[in-house]
Motif scaffolding. Sequence first.
Motif, PDB file in Angstrom:
ATOM      1  N   UNK A 297     -16.303  -1.351 -12.382  1.00  0.00           N
ATOM      2  CA  UNK A 297     -17.137  -0.081 -11.953  1.00  0.00           C
ATOM      3  C   UNK A 297     -18.561  -0.182 -11.685  1.00  0.00           C
ATOM      4  N   UNK A 298     -19.038  -1.129 -12.104  1.00  0.00           N
ATOM      5  CA  UNK A 298     -20.484  -1.673 -11.937  1.00  0.00           C
ATOM      6  C   UNK A 298     -20.661  -2.797 -11.581  1.00  0.00           C
ATOM      7  N   UNK A 299     -21.868  -3.282 -10.768  1.00  0.00           N
ATOM      8  CA  UNK A 299     -22.175  -4.536 -10.022  1.00  0.00           C
ATOM      9  C   UNK A 299     -22.292  -5.543 -10.996  1.00  0.00           C
ATOM     10  N   UNK A 300     -22.891  -5.472 -11.837  1.00  0.00           N
ATOM     11  CA  UNK A 300     -23.209  -6.610 -12.910  1.00  0.00           C
ATOM     12  C   UNK A 300     -21.645  -6.914 -13.513  1.00  0.00           C
ATOM     13  N   UNK A 301     -20.980  -6.131 -13.886  1.00  0.00           N
ATOM     14  CA  UNK A 301     -19.668  -6.674 -14.332  1.00  0.00           C
ATOM     15  C   UNK A 301     -18.739  -7.253 -13.105  1.00  0.00           C
ATOM     16  N   UNK A 302     -18.782  -6.715 -11.819  1.00  0.00           N
ATOM     17  CA  UNK A 302     -18.243  -7.296 -10.681  1.00  0.00           C
ATOM     18  C   UNK A 302     -18.758  -8.697 -10.482  1.00  0.00           C
ATOM     19  N   UNK A 303     -19.995  -8.788 -10.300  1.00  0.00           N
ATOM     20  CA  UNK A 303     -20.572 -10.148 -10.325  1.00  0.00           C
ATOM     21  C   UNK A 303     -20.197 -11.175 -11.243  1.00  0.00           C
ATOM     22  N   UNK A 304     -20.104 -10.645 -12.420  1.00  0.00           N
ATOM     23  CA  UNK A 304     -19.480 -11.400 -13.880  1.00  0.00           C
ATOM     24  C   UNK A 304     -18.159 -11.863 -13.456  1.00  0.00           C
ATOM     25  N   UNK A 305     -17.500 -11.019 -12.980  1.00  0.00           N
ATOM     26  CA  UNK A 305     -15.864 -11.216 -12.727  1.00  0.00           C
ATOM     27  C   UNK A 305     -15.799 -12.220 -11.651  1.00  0.00           C
ATOM     28  N   UNK A 306     -16.516 -12.072 -10.562  1.00  0.00           N
ATOM     29  CA  UNK A 306     -16.616 -12.988  -9.462  1.00  0.00           C
ATOM     30  C   UNK A 306     -16.894 -14.432  -9.823  1.00  0.00           C
ATOM     31  N   UNK A 307     -17.676 -14.453 -10.528  1.00  0.00           N
ATOM     32  CA  UNK A 307     -17.911 -15.974 -11.097  1.00  0.00           C
ATOM     33  C   UNK A 307     -16.754 -16.490 -12.162  1.00  0.00           C
ATOM     34  N   UNK A 308     -16.602 -15.769 -13.025  1.00  0.00           N
ATOM     35  CA  UNK A 308     -15.329 -16.209 -13.946  1.00  0.00           C
ATOM     36  C   UNK A 308     -14.280 -16.686 -13.149  1.00  0.00           C
ATOM     37  N   UNK A 309     -13.841 -15.873 -12.243  1.00  0.00           N
ATOM     38  CA  UNK A 309     -12.467 -16.070 -11.633  1.00  0.00           C
ATOM     39  C   UNK A 309     -12.713 -17.192 -10.364  1.00  0.00           C
TER      40      UNK A 309
END
Length: 382
Positions: A297-309
Amino acid sequence: MRIAVIGGGPGGLYFSYLWKKRHPEAQVDLFEQNPAGATWGFGVVFSEQALEFLRADDPDTVDAITPRMESWTNITLNLRGESVEIDGVGFSSIGRLELLTILQTRAASVGVALRFDRQIASVDQLTGYDLIVAADGLNSLVRRSFESDFGASLSVSQNKFAWYGTTKRFATLSQTFVETGLGTFNAHHYRYSPDMSTFLVECDPATWAAYGFADKTVDESKAVCEQVFATALDGHALISNKSVWRNFPWIWNERWWSGNRVLIGDALHSAHFSIGSGTRLAIEDAIALAKALEAEADIPAALARYQSERQPIVKKLVTAARTSADWYEKFPEHMKLGLMEFAYSYITRSGRVDDIRLRAMAPRFMARYEASRPSSAGRSEA
């Protein structure tokens, strides 16, 4: 969402296209410091697996690219006037400029604002954007501006290389290893269009010093390489395009994003040319980033997900690339082996291929290799 993409290479163009196509209401501005028709280098390669991955996510782009590609299913190694083919290793190639042109056309068709001849000198120029995607390559402004935030590291390989082209058409992706009175050279060469091939020349530091390349012009270096590889080139000249000698740079970042800034492609990581994955990794980064942004839903969470995956996948490929590069740093020693032992050492260099896999993917090569060994039992499969 307002997105600024810095860098008009394959990763930046593909992310811009993908996001704007799926989110027509978004504003996507891509900034590229060079003109639309400018690039360096010659051809780029994709493995069969890379194309399958891209097709699964975006078959239309694969359908646009594949008619312009050259494809083959073998690798050819040339050593001391002898050759051996390793079957079952599929690759396709395309001119870097042709690939960029296709991606530029697709990005423009969905409404991406392509701003060529626009150099971003400071990230401060990009105020007002919700997201800044740094696809600006090995010398990334964004990464250099926030090195400590990203946990950036940079080192270089010892070997020297120069990236040329030639009108000589090669049947497969090939490696030619040559020993001269002053040292040893290797050339990575493959066709990428009906009348052009990439021809990347590599040598160890001792050879580079013995030939005095540090004091030679681009044309003088090219002339030496033409002489060294005269047999492989078969009367064709080498073509230069910013073909200076360089060391391969290893880029890695522990943190892939900072604030609203995120890295993809060579700005984020580099993979040695010997495994042909740089363009693939950039495009796959773009896909992973788009999926992460859609999932959160928000950019910080999305960027964290991008890195972790994505990071574990990239780390595995980069590790294989480093192992492959280590083999090339010692290629003069490997050249002392017999042809079949040399070929086996080459194809297993990254640690990802063992005897079981080789028998499945390259049965003709393995039959020839095992027949060449004193014991018919072959190597242990452990």
